[in-house]
Design a protein around this motif. Structure first.
Motif, PDB file in Angstrom:
ATOM      1  N   UNK A  32     -82.010 -33.179 -35.847  1.00 26.66           N
ATOM      2  CA  UNK A  32     -81.801 -33.790 -37.165  1.00 26.66           C
ATOM      3  C   UNK A  32     -82.107 -32.832 -38.296  1.00 26.66           C
ATOM      4  N   UNK A  33     -83.155 -32.035 -38.125  1.00 25.40           N
ATOM      5  CA  UNK A  33     -83.591 -31.173 -39.217  1.00 25.40           C
ATOM      6  C   UNK A  33     -83.205 -29.711 -39.001  1.00 25.40           C
ATOM      7  N   UNK A  34     -82.240 -29.486 -38.113  1.00 20.33           N
ATOM      8  CA  UNK A  34     -81.744 -28.136 -37.921  1.00 20.33           C
ATOM      9  C   UNK A  34     -81.192 -27.598 -39.246  1.00 20.33           C
ATOM     10  N   UNK A  35     -81.614 -26.396 -39.619  1.00 19.18           N
ATOM     11  CA  UNK A  35     -81.231 -25.821 -40.910  1.00 19.18           C
ATOM     12  C   UNK A  35     -79.859 -25.160 -40.806  1.00 19.18           C
ATOM     13  N   UNK A  36     -78.921 -25.663 -41.590  1.00 19.72           N
ATOM     14  CA  UNK A  36     -77.560 -25.121 -41.581  1.00 19.72           C
ATOM     15  C   UNK A  36     -77.575 -23.647 -41.967  1.00 19.72           C
ATOM     16  N   UNK A  37     -76.750 -22.854 -41.264  1.00 15.07           N
ATOM     17  CA  UNK A  37     -76.631 -21.435 -41.583  1.00 15.07           C
ATOM     18  C   UNK A  37     -77.748 -20.573 -41.029  1.00 15.07           C
ATOM     19  N   UNK A  38     -78.607 -21.176 -40.210  1.00 13.73           N
ATOM     20  CA  UNK A  38     -79.717 -20.437 -39.602  1.00 13.73           C
ATOM     21  C   UNK A  38     -79.676 -20.612 -38.088  1.00 13.73           C
ATOM     22  N   UNK A  39     -80.245 -19.643 -37.388  1.00 18.49           N
ATOM     23  CA  UNK A  39     -80.320 -19.752 -35.936  1.00 18.49           C
ATOM     24  C   UNK A  39     -81.203 -20.938 -35.553  1.00 18.49           C
ATOM     25  N   UNK A  40     -81.109 -21.325 -34.289  1.00 19.51           N
ATOM     26  CA  UNK A  40     -81.827 -22.505 -33.818  1.00 19.51           C
ATOM     27  C   UNK A  40     -83.317 -22.236 -33.647  1.00 19.51           C
ATOM     28  N   UNK A  41     -84.084 -23.306 -33.653  1.00 20.68           N
ATOM     29  CA  UNK A  41     -85.507 -23.195 -33.348  1.00 20.68           C
ATOM     30  C   UNK A  41     -85.701 -22.753 -31.896  1.00 20.68           C
ATOM     31  N   UNK A  42     -86.839 -22.136 -31.636  1.00 20.85           N
ATOM     32  CA  UNK A  42     -87.106 -21.531 -30.328  1.00 20.85           C
ATOM     33  C   UNK A  42     -86.938 -22.485 -29.149  1.00 20.85           C
ATOM     34  N   UNK A  43     -87.366 -23.760 -29.230  1.00 19.12           N
ATOM     35  CA  UNK A  43     -87.238 -24.629 -28.050  1.00 19.12           C
ATOM     36  C   UNK A  43     -85.811 -24.796 -27.543  1.00 19.12           C
ATOM     37  N   UNK A  44     -84.815 -24.631 -28.412  1.00 17.57           N
ATOM     38  CA  UNK A  44     -83.438 -24.739 -27.961  1.00 17.57           C
ATOM     39  C   UNK A  44     -83.115 -23.693 -26.896  1.00 17.57           C
ATOM     40  N   UNK A  45     -83.847 -22.596 -26.895  1.00 17.98           N
ATOM     41  CA  UNK A  45     -83.605 -21.507 -25.955  1.00 17.98           C
ATOM     42  C   UNK A  45     -84.632 -21.435 -24.834  1.00 17.98           C
ATOM     43  N   UNK A  46     -85.747 -22.145 -24.971  1.00 15.48           N
ATOM     44  CA  UNK A  46     -86.862 -21.961 -24.034  1.00 15.48           C
ATOM     45  C   UNK A  46     -87.355 -23.239 -23.371  1.00 15.48           C
ATOM     46  N   UNK A  47     -87.011 -24.379 -23.899  1.00 18.69           N
ATOM     47  CA  UNK A  47     -87.591 -25.637 -23.428  1.00 18.69           C
ATOM     48  C   UNK A  47     -86.797 -26.198 -22.245  1.00 18.69           C
ATOM     49  N   UNK A  48     -87.437 -26.420 -21.082  1.00 17.02           N
ATOM     50  CA  UNK A  48     -86.704 -26.930 -19.913  1.00 17.02           C
ATOM     51  C   UNK A  48     -86.141 -28.338 -20.113  1.00 17.02           C
TER      52      UNK A  48
END
Length: 434
Positions: A32-48
């Motif tokens: 919901x609070x993903x910032x437009x025009x910026x890369x994703x928060x770390x859990x999107x890449x690391x959270x199982x």
């Protein structure tokens, strides 16, 4: 042609419904609070847990590129396609159709086929020899030990398949997204002249990248890093993705050469009746796409040091080698280069939250002879090097995402396709979690 699912796969509900309320709220807030025009928060890449949601919401619901007809030229030919917790058998039937079966024996769950590719008649599980027809029907179960055992109730679970312009797509959802038909109508006229039905595999490369599947896709969707691809830059203009006003001084001469080459290419395409216009709907439709025909540097024929052809055999009914590259991106897991002399397909298959399999396949005309019409090392050199370089870039990003110091950074204007991919991804997961 679509094969119908005969066993509901998602009848037990969504993963989100089983999550503790606190974890679900945490995940929902990330989207919901993903910032437009910026890369994703770390859990999107690391959270199982987020990886499991990706497998359910993206790879469990959408059309996934699996391979090409060149990989299944004859009845009985198959490939196995693995991603996340899933393993699929993609099989050419005696009637010429493509069946997709879950690679899970209905006895005790063993993998039925264990090779990446091969040819088979019936499918025999190596554990207790349960035997299935190419349609997945159970035809033999030795000593079932159950008087009321009904073989009709224990067929392999099936999934959907689509074959479009020689590309094979699979979907394991009960009801696949319907708009793939419209997307297919966009790209089929671009690809059909290359006629994949008359191609064969020259080489296939499998690389495991230590990176989340989204990082692999993000890396592909921009050329901001293309200075790191010296072999590719011999033929692919490094100004790809740039527009007037964004050209750095050291690339101005390249930009001018690119414009001239593109103008010449478009004139030839009009003469031959080949579509070349950019169609870009990466985040405005469920089956997101970008396709165009774009010029190459040098002779403009292929991915070589001087831009010259790498195979002497033209594909399909193409009238000319100097046709640049027809480049296509499809959400969520594939991209392609269709040239006059060969085709390269790329598929990304997630393994877990920090590993992805990248499968690259080089296709040449089926009558092209290695050592006579093409040199395999030269044919594959540019993209073998580029893939290894991209692997290193992706792994740097995965390492960074795992650091407590990581925080999302802004995309540059030339990275607008990365933003479109992420926007598409966020939309699809939010729809699934709603």
């Amino acid at each position: 042609m679509t094969a119908q699912v005969n066993v509901p796969l998602n009848s037990r509900g969504k993963l989100a419904s089983t999550l503790p309320a606190e974890k679900l709220a945490e995940i929902a807030a990330l989207f919901e609070f993903r910032r437009q025009g910026y890369s994703l928060d770390a859990p999107f890449y690391t959270d199982p847990t987020l990886f499991k949601i990706d497998m359910e919401a993206i790879f469990g619901q959408h059309w996934i590129f699996a391979g090409s007809v060149a990989e299944l030229p004859e009845p009985g030919d198959y490939i196995t396609v693995d991603y996340g917790p899933y393993s699929l058998i993609v099989l050419r039937t005696d009637e010429g159709d493509v069946n997709v079966l879950h690679n899970v024996c209905r006895h005790r769950g063993a993998r039925v086929l264990t090779e990446a590719a091969g040819s088979t008649g019936n499918l025999v599980c190596g554990y207790h020899s349960w035997t299935y027809s190419p349609e997945g029907n159970l035809i033999h179960a030795s000593a079932p030990g159950e008087a009321k055992f009904d073989k009709n109730c224990f067929a392999l679970k099936r999934a959907h398949s689509r074959e479009v312009a020689g590309l094979i797509f699979v979907c394991i959802a009960d009801e696949p997204p319907a708009d793939f038909d419209e997307t297919s109508k966009i790209f089929e006229p671009y690809l059909a002249p290359h006629d994949l039905s008359k191609t064969k595999i020259a080489y296939q490369q499998n690389i495991i990248e230590e990176g989340n599947w989204k990082l692999v896709m993000e890396n592909n969707r921009e050329c901001y890093h293309c200075d790191g691809h010296p072999e590719l830059a011999c033929s692919l203009f490094p100004t790809w993705g740039l527009t007037e006003g964004l050209i750095p001084a050291h690339l101005e001469e390249v930009w001018d050469r690119n414009k001239e080459a593109q103008s010449s290419l478009e004139e030839r395409c009009r003469r031959y009746g080949l579509p070349y216009e950019v169609v870009e709907e990466l985040d405005t439709r469920i089956a997101g796409i970008r396709i165009s025909r774009e010029s190459l540097d040098g002779e403009g024929e292929s991915f070589s040091a001087d831009g010259r052809r790498l195979s002497k055999k033209l594909l399909g009914d193409l009238p000319d080698f100097r046709l640049g590259r027809c480049s296509m991106h499809l959400q969520p897991n594939s991209w392609f280069h269709f040239l006059g002399d060969h085709v390269i397909t790329f598929g990304v298959f997630p393994i877990n939250e920090h590993q992805s399999l990248v499968r690259t396949t080089w296709l040449v005309a089926d009558d092209a002879e290695e050592g006579v019409d093409y040199d395999l090392d030269k044919l594959t050199y540019t993209w073998k090097q580029t893939n290894l370089q991209d692997k290193a870039f992706v792994e740097l990003c995965q390492q960074g995402a795992a650091s407590p110091a990581y925080e999302p950074g802004p995309y540059m204007k030339s990275e607008y396709q990365v933003e479109a991919f992420i926007n598409w991804y966020v939309q699809r997961v939010q729809e699934h979690l709603a």
